[in-house]
Motif scaffolding. Structure first.
Motif, PDB file in Angstrom:
ATOM      1  N   ARG A 103       5.027  -8.205 -21.708  1.00  0.00           N
ATOM      2  CA  ARG A 103       4.588  -9.693 -22.066  1.00  0.00           C
ATOM      3  C   ARG A 103       4.509 -10.373 -20.488  1.00  0.00           C
ATOM      4  NH1 ARG A 103      10.024  -8.206 -22.794  1.00  0.00           N
ATOM      5  NH2 ARG A 103       9.562  -7.859 -24.936  1.00  0.00           N
ATOM      6  N   GLN A 104       4.088 -11.746 -20.602  1.00  0.00           N
ATOM      7  CA  GLN A 104       4.075 -12.423 -19.468  1.00  0.00           C
ATOM      8  C   GLN A 104       5.370 -12.672 -18.756  1.00  0.00           C
ATOM      9  OE1 GLN A 104       3.445 -16.967 -19.687  1.00  0.00           O
ATOM     10  NE2 GLN A 104       1.509 -16.417 -18.680  1.00  0.00           N
ATOM     11  N   ALA A 105       5.364 -12.510 -17.553  1.00  0.00           N
ATOM     12  CA  ALA A 105       6.606 -12.617 -16.765  1.00  0.00           C
ATOM     13  C   ALA A 105       6.547 -12.941 -15.139  1.00  0.00           C
ATOM     14  CB  ALA A 105       7.531 -11.182 -17.009  1.00  0.00           C
ATOM     15  N   TRP A 106       7.624 -13.418 -14.727  1.00  0.00           N
ATOM     16  CA  TRP A 106       7.590 -13.534 -13.224  1.00  0.00           C
ATOM     17  C   TRP A 106       8.088 -12.384 -12.577  1.00  0.00           C
ATOM     18  CZ3 TRP A 106       6.094 -17.964 -10.598  1.00  0.00           C
ATOM     19  CH2 TRP A 106       5.755 -19.164 -11.133  1.00  0.00           C
ATOM     20  N   THR A 107       7.284 -11.748 -11.561  1.00  0.00           N
ATOM     21  CA  THR A 107       7.700 -10.720 -10.738  1.00  0.00           C
ATOM     22  C   THR A 107       7.645 -11.043  -9.368  1.00  0.00           C
ATOM     23  OG1 THR A 107       5.616  -9.748 -10.158  1.00  0.00           O
ATOM     24  CG2 THR A 107       6.358  -9.434 -12.437  1.00  0.00           C
ATOM     25  N   THR A 108       8.302 -10.181  -8.477  1.00  0.00           N
ATOM     26  CA  THR A 108       8.188 -10.283  -7.003  1.00  0.00           C
ATOM     27  C   THR A 108       6.671 -10.040  -6.477  1.00  0.00           C
ATOM     28  OG1 THR A 108       8.620  -8.034  -6.737  1.00  0.00           O
ATOM     29  CG2 THR A 108      10.603  -9.463  -6.832  1.00  0.00           C
ATOM     30  N   ALA A 109       5.940  -9.910  -7.153  1.00  0.00           N
ATOM     31  CA  ALA A 109       4.378  -9.898  -6.644  1.00  0.00           C
ATOM     32  C   ALA A 109       3.749 -10.893  -7.530  1.00  0.00           C
ATOM     33  CB  ALA A 109       3.786  -8.259  -7.148  1.00  0.00           C
ATOM     34  N   GLY A 110       4.135 -11.947  -7.957  1.00  0.00           N
ATOM     35  CA  GLY A 110       3.501 -12.894  -8.860  1.00  0.00           C
ATOM     36  C   GLY A 110       3.789 -12.925 -10.411  1.00  0.00           C
ATOM     37  N   ILE A 111       2.942 -13.480 -11.110  1.00  0.00           N
ATOM     38  CA  ILE A 111       2.901 -13.605 -12.715  1.00  0.00           C
ATOM     39  C   ILE A 111       2.166 -12.531 -13.188  1.00  0.00           C
ATOM     40  CG2 ILE A 111       2.603 -14.922 -14.623  1.00  0.00           C
ATOM     41  CD1 ILE A 111       2.851 -17.648 -12.876  1.00  0.00           C
ATOM     42  N   CYS A 112       2.624 -11.705 -14.118  1.00  0.00           N
ATOM     43  CA  CYS A 112       1.985 -10.674 -14.926  1.00  0.00           C
ATOM     44  C   CYS A 112       1.706 -11.108 -16.179  1.00  0.00           C
ATOM     45  CB  CYS A 112       2.710  -9.325 -14.585  1.00  0.00           C
ATOM     46  SG  CYS A 112       4.176  -9.304 -15.725  1.00  0.00           S
ATOM     47  N   GLN A 113       0.788 -10.654 -16.903  1.00  0.00           N
ATOM     48  CA  GLN A 113       0.156 -10.847 -18.292  1.00  0.00           C
ATOM     49  C   GLN A 113       0.651  -9.624 -18.772  1.00  0.00           C
ATOM     50  OE1 GLN A 113      -0.417 -13.863 -19.104  1.00  0.00           O
ATOM     51  NE2 GLN A 113      -0.260 -14.459 -16.970  1.00  0.00           N
ATOM     52  N   ALA A 114       0.911  -9.632 -20.391  1.00  0.00           N
ATOM     53  CA  ALA A 114       1.024  -8.573 -21.077  1.00  0.00           C
ATOM     54  C   ALA A 114      -0.392  -7.689 -21.069  1.00  0.00           C
ATOM     55  CB  ALA A 114       1.234  -9.059 -22.557  1.00  0.00           C
ATOM     56  N   GLY A 115      -0.128  -6.249 -20.786  1.00  0.00           N
ATOM     57  CA  GLY A 115      -1.106  -5.323 -20.390  1.00  0.00           C
ATOM     58  C   GLY A 115      -1.390  -4.981 -19.090  1.00  0.00           C
ATOM     59  N   ASP A 116      -0.792  -5.719 -18.070  1.00  0.00           N
ATOM     60  CA  ASP A 116      -1.076  -5.451 -16.663  1.00  0.00           C
ATOM     61  C   ASP A 116      -0.489  -4.232 -16.392  1.00  0.00           C
ATOM     62  OD1 ASP A 116      -2.619  -7.837 -16.584  1.00  0.00           O
ATOM     63  OD2 ASP A 116      -1.207  -8.958 -15.400  1.00  0.00           O
ATOM     64  N   VAL A 117      -0.830  -3.515 -15.429  1.00  0.00           N
ATOM     65  CA  VAL A 117      -0.421  -2.500 -14.757  1.00  0.00           C
ATOM     66  C   VAL A 117       0.646  -2.826 -13.644  1.00  0.00           C
ATOM     67  CG1 VAL A 117      -0.544  -0.168 -13.887  1.00  0.00           C
ATOM     68  CG2 VAL A 117      -2.025  -0.998 -15.698  1.00  0.00           C
ATOM     69  N   LEU A 118       1.966  -2.353 -13.604  1.00  0.00           N
ATOM     70  CA  LEU A 118       2.528  -2.879 -12.538  1.00  0.00           C
ATOM     71  C   LEU A 118       3.096  -1.721 -11.638  1.00  0.00           C
ATOM     72  CD1 LEU A 118       5.195  -5.073 -14.502  1.00  0.00           C
ATOM     73  CD2 LEU A 118       2.930  -5.908 -13.297  1.00  0.00           C
ATOM     74  N   GLY A 119       3.071  -1.599 -10.249  1.00  0.00           N
ATOM     75  CA  GLY A 119       3.532  -0.690  -9.532  1.00  0.00           C
ATOM     76  C   GLY A 119       4.662  -1.038  -8.956  1.00  0.00           C
ATOM     77  N   LEU A 120       5.954  -0.537  -8.975  1.00  0.00           N
ATOM     78  CA  LEU A 120       7.201  -0.744  -8.296  1.00  0.00           C
ATOM     79  C   LEU A 120       7.735   0.094  -7.352  1.00  0.00           C
ATOM     80  CD1 LEU A 120       7.264  -1.516 -11.832  1.00  0.00           C
ATOM     81  CD2 LEU A 120       9.648  -1.758 -11.291  1.00  0.00           C
ATOM     82  N   ILE A 121       8.092  -0.197  -6.348  1.00  0.00           N
ATOM     83  CA  ILE A 121       8.821   0.580  -5.201  1.00  0.00           C
ATOM     84  C   ILE A 121      10.236   0.429  -4.911  1.00  0.00           C
ATOM     85  CG2 ILE A 121       8.633   1.422  -2.954  1.00  0.00           C
ATOM     86  CD1 ILE A 121       5.571   0.668  -3.058  1.00  0.00           C
ATOM     87  N   ASP A 122      11.018   1.325  -5.084  1.00  0.00           N
ATOM     88  CA  ASP A 122      12.598   1.031  -5.029  1.00  0.00           C
ATOM     89  C   ASP A 122      13.021  -0.016  -6.094  1.00  0.00           C
ATOM     90  OD1 ASP A 122      12.836   3.343  -3.377  1.00  0.00           O
ATOM     91  OD2 ASP A 122      12.481   1.998  -1.467  1.00  0.00           O
ATOM     92  N   GLY A 123      12.445  -0.344  -7.013  1.00  0.00           N
ATOM     93  CA  GLY A 123      13.077  -0.961  -8.139  1.00  0.00           C
ATOM     94  C   GLY A 123      12.346  -2.530  -8.073  1.00  0.00           C
ATOM     95  N   ASP A 124      11.578  -2.659  -7.164  1.00  0.00           N
ATOM     96  CA  ASP A 124      10.805  -4.177  -6.962  1.00  0.00           C
ATOM     97  C   ASP A 124       9.198  -3.831  -7.395  1.00  0.00           C
ATOM     98  OD1 ASP A 124      13.139  -5.483  -6.535  1.00  0.00           O
ATOM     99  OD2 ASP A 124      12.816  -4.693  -4.310  1.00  0.00           O
ATOM    100  N   VAL A 125       8.699  -4.861  -8.019  1.00  0.00           N
ATOM    101  CA  VAL A 125       7.327  -5.045  -8.449  1.00  0.00           C
ATOM    102  C   VAL A 125       6.465  -5.027  -6.972  1.00  0.00           C
ATOM    103  CG1 VAL A 125       5.331  -5.969  -9.664  1.00  0.00           C
ATOM    104  CG2 VAL A 125       7.730  -5.782 -10.740  1.00  0.00           C
ATOM    105  N   ALA A 126       5.955  -4.175  -6.761  1.00  0.00           N
ATOM    106  CA  ALA A 126       5.096  -4.294  -5.209  1.00  0.00           C
ATOM    107  C   ALA A 126       3.767  -4.815  -5.630  1.00  0.00           C
ATOM    108  CB  ALA A 126       4.962  -3.057  -4.537  1.00  0.00           C
ATOM    109  N   LEU A 127       3.041  -4.471  -6.757  1.00  0.00           N
ATOM    110  CA  LEU A 127       1.615  -4.909  -6.915  1.00  0.00           C
ATOM    111  C   LEU A 127       1.447  -4.855  -8.440  1.00  0.00           C
ATOM    112  CD1 LEU A 127      -0.885  -1.971  -6.544  1.00  0.00           C
ATOM    113  CD2 LEU A 127       1.517  -1.479  -6.166  1.00  0.00           C
ATOM    114  N   ILE A 128       0.384  -5.823  -8.667  1.00  0.00           N
ATOM    115  CA  ILE A 128      -0.068  -5.947 -10.296  1.00  0.00           C
ATOM    116  C   ILE A 128      -1.474  -5.485 -10.339  1.00  0.00           C
ATOM    117  CG2 ILE A 128      -0.288  -7.544 -11.962  1.00  0.00           C
ATOM    118  CD1 ILE A 128       1.814  -9.304 -10.719  1.00  0.00           C
ATOM    119  N   GLY A 129      -2.028  -4.572 -11.136  1.00  0.00           N
ATOM    120  CA  GLY A 129      -3.246  -4.161 -11.132  1.00  0.00           C
ATOM    121  C   GLY A 129      -3.730  -4.061 -12.447  1.00  0.00           C
ATOM    122  N   ALA A 130      -4.826  -3.419 -12.574  1.00  0.00           N
ATOM    123  CA  ALA A 130      -5.581  -3.025 -14.168  1.00  0.00           C
ATOM    124  C   ALA A 130      -5.697  -1.780 -14.404  1.00  0.00           C
ATOM    125  CB  ALA A 130      -6.815  -3.841 -14.186  1.00  0.00           C
TER     126      ALA A 130
END
Length: 565
Positions: free
Chosen positions: A471-498
């Motif tokens: 779902r849409q949410a605030w992350t440490t890398a910005g706002i993500c949308q449902a279906g976005d691919v999130l890359g986490l490092i040591d528990g924190d969202v480091a990047l948002i991609g497709a």
């Protein structure tokens, strides 16, 4: 991060309150255990309260999950559970999971609260006056459930909270804040009311737990927990264990080691008349009698010398089950059994929480006892305790493999220790850290040395994860949308991609930028077939002398887990 406030007391607020209470009790559990001297100095009040609320949370989450499943299959599933359904589930969950004297009383407090809030099943929420009425009924019903109420305990704190709430004007936030402040003041005064507390220099442990739960209620409605400085109550920091204090605390109250030898707890299916007779019989057998529940289901708690007689009384009243008998003198827990001699214990075992069937197989092959954590279904502490029992070892290393499970695992470890098992909890935050710890595990080593080696291996392993946002949410890398691919490092969202493969490659590059010798890839069922080959080739070409190992994790909830040692 501040909690988003709930302006009214509705189903979502109940869910939020339960979750915040569990986290707060997880943080305060050891402190509450340390000041537990009444009615028995057995040092488990904080753990018992945590386990009780944990059961309530599981019941509430089950109600919401049922609605989410319904919404996925039908267009008219509704917006979600009602307030009546949610508080009913909360009360029932606490009732069936109640542990210890204070946990049983807390279960009745929640039941009393629910009885008021669920009067009109059609109401979607309640307001400040409704919450005031619920807090009053909760305090009164809890006092009625205790055979011989004692002042200076959680009952006093609950009554003070209701009294303070009665004088509050305004919405739920104002009522909750008043109840919390009233409870906190009453807690600070408990040593003046109960000699056992005064001698030990502590406040009441059960009352401390209730103040913690009420602080979570304030946070539910305001978005912020009460100021920690203002919430501090005076109590002595005692370096000795609670059992060592028991002799010092014993006196005219009979609250030390001279009391009954056993704590007996069981759930009971019985009618009101039979339970009334049971109360009388158990009251004659022992003390600290608390019987909570209703509508045919009860939770019975009593301290006695004759545990068999307490169970027999339950059999005469109805159908007792989940019978638990704890010997205060030895600190070991017993349940009814077949009388067969127990099999010989192993010296050491590893118990690990794993996110998928593939990793469960891997861990099992390495000799670990596993607990499967399905996506969205984290295990309860009771499941971890059962796994420790299945391992049947004198020494157990516990790997939670999830940062969110640290309090659950700590409560399970504490419970296992009361059963005579030496448990070391290694705070692994990912299954790849658990793999690293398990790789250096040597049962032949001394326990402490083995734990240190496993902890060092886990701590030296960075962990990453590639997930798909639901779902849409605030992350440490910005706002993500449902279906976005999130890359986490040591528990924190480091990047948002497709793209899973592209995000995975970027995550791996960033993790290896700090160096590494071994890359561990755990592929979930959702991972593209080509991702493993792509990442292995990338490591070979760009990072000399770095090895790669690939495992199939199965349905683990994430397309990819990454570890770098």
């Amino acid at each position: 991060m501040a909690q988003v406030p709930q302006r009214i007391f509705d189903a979502l607020a109940v869910r939020t309150w339960c979750g915040l209470s569990l986290r707060a009790l997880g943080r305060a559990r050891e402190e509450i255990d340390a000041i537990n001297v009444y009615p028995v100095a057995d040092g488990d009040t904080g753990t018992n309260l945590y386990l009780t609320v944990e059961s309530a949370v599981a019941a509430v989450e089950a109600v919401f999950a049922a609605y989410e499943v319904g919404a996925a299959h039908t267009a008219d599933a509704g917006d979600g559970p009602s307030l009546a359904e949610t508080v009913g589930a909360m009360a029932h969950g606490a009732l069936i999971g109640a542990r210890g004297n204070s946990g049983t009383i807390l279960a009745q407090l929640l039941r009393g609260l629910a009885q008021v809030l669920a009067v009109d099943g059609e109401e979607a929420h309640t307001d400040g006056p409704g919450l005031r009425l619920a807090l009053r009924h909760a305090a009164e019903s809890a006092r009625q459930a205790v055979a011989h109420p004692v002042e200076g305990t959680v009952l006093t704190v609950a009554t003070a909270a209701a009294d303070a709430a009665d004088g509050a004007e305004g919405d739920c936030a104002e009522v909750a804040r008043a109840a919390y402040e009233g409870a906190r003041a009453a807690l600070a005064a408990t040593p003046d009311q109960l000699p056992a507390l005064e001698r030990a220099g502590v406040v009441d442990a059960g009352g401390h737990g209730l103040v913690t739960v009420l602080a979570a209620l304030v946070e539910t409605f305001t978005g912020r927990a009460p100021d920690p400085g203002a919430a501090t109550v005076p109590h002595a920091r005692v370096e000795r264990g609670p059992r060592d204090r028991a002799a010092e605390c014993a006196g005219e109250d009979g609250d030390g080691n001279d009391g009954p030898a056993f704590e007996v707890i069981y759930l009971l299916e019985a009618g009101d008349a039979a339970v009334a007779r049971l109360r009388q019989r158990l009251d004659a057998l022992g003390d600290s009698l608390v019987v909570v529940g209703g509508d045919g289901l009860w939770n019975v708690h009593v301290h006695v010398d004759d545990a068999g007689a307490a169970v027999e009384a339950g059999v005469e009243a109805g159908r007792p089950y989940r019978i638990r008998i704890t010997h205060f003198g030895h600190g070991d827990a017993h349940t009814t059994g077949t009388g067969r001699p127990p099999r010989e214990r192993a010296q050491r075992a590893v118990v690990a929480v794993v996110p998928g069937e593939g990793l469960a197989g891997l861990y099992t092959e390495a000799g670990a006892t596993t607990v499967l954590a399905r996506p969205g279904e984290p295990p309860a502490s009771g499941e971890l305790v059962q796994a420790v029992r299945r391992a049947h070892a004198r020494e157990v290393v516990l790997l939670p493999n999830d940062a969110e499970l640290r309090h659950t695992a700590a409560a399970a470890a504490e419970q296992a220790r009361t059963e005579g098992v030496r448990v070391a909890l290694i705070p692994t935050r990912s299954a790849v850290q658990g793999i690293a710890a398990l790789a250096v595990h040597e049962p032949e080593r001394r326990f402490d040395e083995d734990v240190v080696a496993m902890t060092s291996a886990a701590g030296a392993t960075r962990y990453g994860e590639v997930v798909v946002a639901e779902r849409q949410a605030w992350t440490t890398a910005g706002i993500c949308q449902a279906g976005d691919v999130l890359g986490l490092i040591d528990g924190d969202v480091a990047l948002i991609g497709a793209d899973v493969t592209e995000v995975a490659a970027t995550v791996l590059d960033r993790m290896l930028a700090a160096g590494g010798e071994l890359v561990t890839l755990v592929l979930g069922d959702e991972a593209p077939e080509s991702v493993a080959g792509h990442l292995e080739a990338r490591v070979r070409e760009a990072y000399l002398a770095v090895d790669t190992v690939v495992y199939r994790g199965g349905r683990q909830g994430a397309p990819l887990l990454v570890g770098v040692e």
